[in-house]
Design an enzyme around this catalytic site. Structure first.
Site, PDB file in Angstrom:
ATOM      1  N   LYS A   6       1.145  -1.552  -0.209  1.00 30.15           N
ATOM      2  CA  LYS A   6       0.117  -0.156  -0.099  1.00 30.15           C
ATOM      3  C   LYS A   6       0.848   1.249  -0.038  1.00 30.15           C
ATOM      4  CE  LYS A   6      -3.804  -2.051   2.368  1.00 30.15           C
ATOM      5  NZ  LYS A   6      -4.498  -3.002   3.492  1.00 30.15           N
ATOM      6  N   GLN A  44      -4.788  -0.978   9.703  1.00 34.17           N
ATOM      7  CA  GLN A  44      -4.589  -2.553   8.498  1.00 34.17           C
ATOM      8  C   GLN A  44      -5.381  -3.348   9.822  1.00 34.17           C
ATOM      9  OE1 GLN A  44      -4.019  -3.811   5.864  1.00 34.17           O
ATOM     10  NE2 GLN A  44      -4.248  -5.281   6.443  1.00 34.17           N
ATOM     11  N   ASP A  83     -10.668   3.782   4.103  1.00 31.13           N
ATOM     12  CA  ASP A  83     -11.236   1.757   3.990  1.00 31.13           C
ATOM     13  C   ASP A  83     -12.640   1.493   3.963  1.00 31.13           C
ATOM     14  OD1 ASP A  83      -9.508  -0.361   4.276  1.00 31.13           O
ATOM     15  OD2 ASP A  83      -9.236   0.200   6.068  1.00 31.13           O
TER      16      ASP A  83
END
Ligand code: GUN
Length: 311
Positions: free
Chosen positions: A65, A109, A132
Site C-alpha cells: 500500500k 491495518q 477503508d
C-alpha cells in the site's frame, strides 16, 4: 472456456487515473470558499497507513500500500507500532492524523492485536478520511443507497469495477449471490450489487443447499476464505464469477514445504462453466490496493473543494 478477468490490467488503469488526478490536483491547487481555486496552493493526496505488531501477511499488505501510494505521487506515511502499543496511544495517533491537513486518508491495518478494541479504533477515524469505508457514516451511506458520496470498502469496490467491465454498469434483471457476510466484503458487496439493480442473495455458513443457490447466480461472488470451496457444478453456465478469496495451501508438487495461492473457487472447474472469471492471484487482489488509491485521491479532491472524480 470462460473469459479471464484481468485484475492486474484494470488495477493498473485505475492507478494511471489516480496519477493523472494527482498531477491535476497539484496544478489546480486549493479551492477555498469565496476565493475560488488558488493555483499556488498545491494539494498532494496524503495517505497514512497504521500497522500494529508484526503479522507477516499484514506487513506485506502494508508495504504494498505504501509503495503504490508513493508511485501515485502521494504523500505516504507509514506508522509501524509495537505489538504491545496501548489502545489509548493508538487512539491518540488517530486523533492527530484526523487533525493533520496533509493527510486525506487513514487506514488502520486489520487485524489489530487482541488487547485493542478494533471497533473503537476504526470508529475514531474521521469519516471524511475513512478511505477503508469502515466507519458507520460510510457504512450507513452505502446501506442507504448513497454509494456515490460514501467511501466504499476497497475490495468490494474493486470487485464491482471488474463486474462492470464484463456486464456494464446497469445489472438490471440479473441474480447475484454473494457467499460470505463479512463487514469488509460480503455486506458492502451486496449493497453495491443492489445499487446496480441486481436481485441479491447473501449466503453464509448457515445457508441450506448452497450449491443449488449458487447455481441461480448470474453473478457469483465468493468471499468466505475457504480454499476452492465453490465447485464447477455450483456455477450457472455463462455466469460472472468473482473470487475474493486468497488462501495459501500446501503445494507438495512444487517441492517439500512449498505453498501456492488459491481462491475460494475451484478455478479449473469453474472456468469450464463460467462466462467470465477472476483468477487468483491476479484478479480481485490487485484491485484492493488500486481502490485504496482511488479513495484517497477522491478524499483529497473533496478536501480541496473540487468535484468528486468517478472511477
Ligand atoms: N485487513 C485485511 N483486509 C483489510 C482491508 O481492506 N483494510 C484494512 N484496514 N485491513 C485489512
Amino acid at each position: 472456456m470462460s473469459t479471464v478477468i484481468d485484475g492486474r490490467k484494470t488495477a493498473a488503469e485505475v492507478v494511471e487515473k489516480v496519477k493523472a488526478l494527482t498531477s491535476d490536483l497539484a496544478a489546480k491547487g486549493f479551492s477555498a470558499p469565496g476565493l475560488g481555486v488558488v493555483p499556488g496552493l498545491a494539494v498532494v493526496p496524503g495517505l497514512a497507513v497504521v500497522i500494529v505488531g508484526e503479522d507477516p501477511a499484514s506487513q506485506v499488505y502494508v508495504a504494498n500500500k505504501s509503495r503504490t501510494a508513493k508511485e501515485c505521487g502521494f504523500h505516504s506515511v507509514q506508522h509501524t507500532l509495537a505489538a504491545d502499543t496501548g489502545e489509548a496511544d493508538l487512539l491518540k495517533l488517530i486523533g492527530e492524523l484526523n487533525a493533520d491537513p496533509a493527510i486525506h486518508g487513514i487506514l488502520v491495518q486489520l487485524p489489530l492485536p487482541g488487547h485493542i478494541d478494533s471497533g473503537k479504533v476504526i470508529q475514531a477515524i474521521a469519516p471524511e478520511k475513512d478511505v477503508d469505508g469502515f466507519t458507520y457514516v460510510n457504512v450507513g451511506k452505502l446501506g442507504a443507497g448513497e454509494s456515490t458520496t460514501a467511501f466504499v470498502p476497497c475490495t468490494p469496490a474493486g470487485s464491482m469495477l471488474l463486474i462492470e467491465r464484463v456486464r456494464g454498469r446497469d445489472l438490471s434483471g440479473l441474480n447475484a449471490v454473494v457467499i460470505g457476510r463479512s463487514n469488509i466484503v460480503g455486506k458492502p458487496m451486496a449493497n453495491l450489487l443492489l445499487a446496480a439493480n441486481c436481485t441479491v442473495t447473501v449466503a453464509h455458513s448457515r445457508t441450506k443447499d448452497l450449491a443449488a443457490l449458487a447455481r441461480t447466480a448470474d453473478i457469483l461472488v465468493a468471499a468466505v476464505g475457504r480454499p476452492e470451496m465453490v465447485k464447477g457444478d455450483w456455477v450457472k453456465p455463462g455466469a460472472t464469477v468473482i473470487d475474493v478469496g486468497i488462501n495459501r495451501i500446501p503445494a507438495p508438487e512444487k517441492g517439500e514445504g512449498k505453498t501456492r495461492l488459491v481462491g475460494d473457487v475451484d478455478y479449473a472447474q469453474a472456468a469450464e462453466v463460467a462466462g467470465a472469471i477472476t483468477p487468483v492471484p491476479g484478479g480481485v487482489g490487485p484491485m484492493t490496493i488500486a481502490m485504496l488509491m482511488a479513495n484517497t485521491v477522491v478524499s483529497a479532491c473533496l478536501a480541496a473543494g473540487l468535484a468528486r472524480p468517478e472511477f
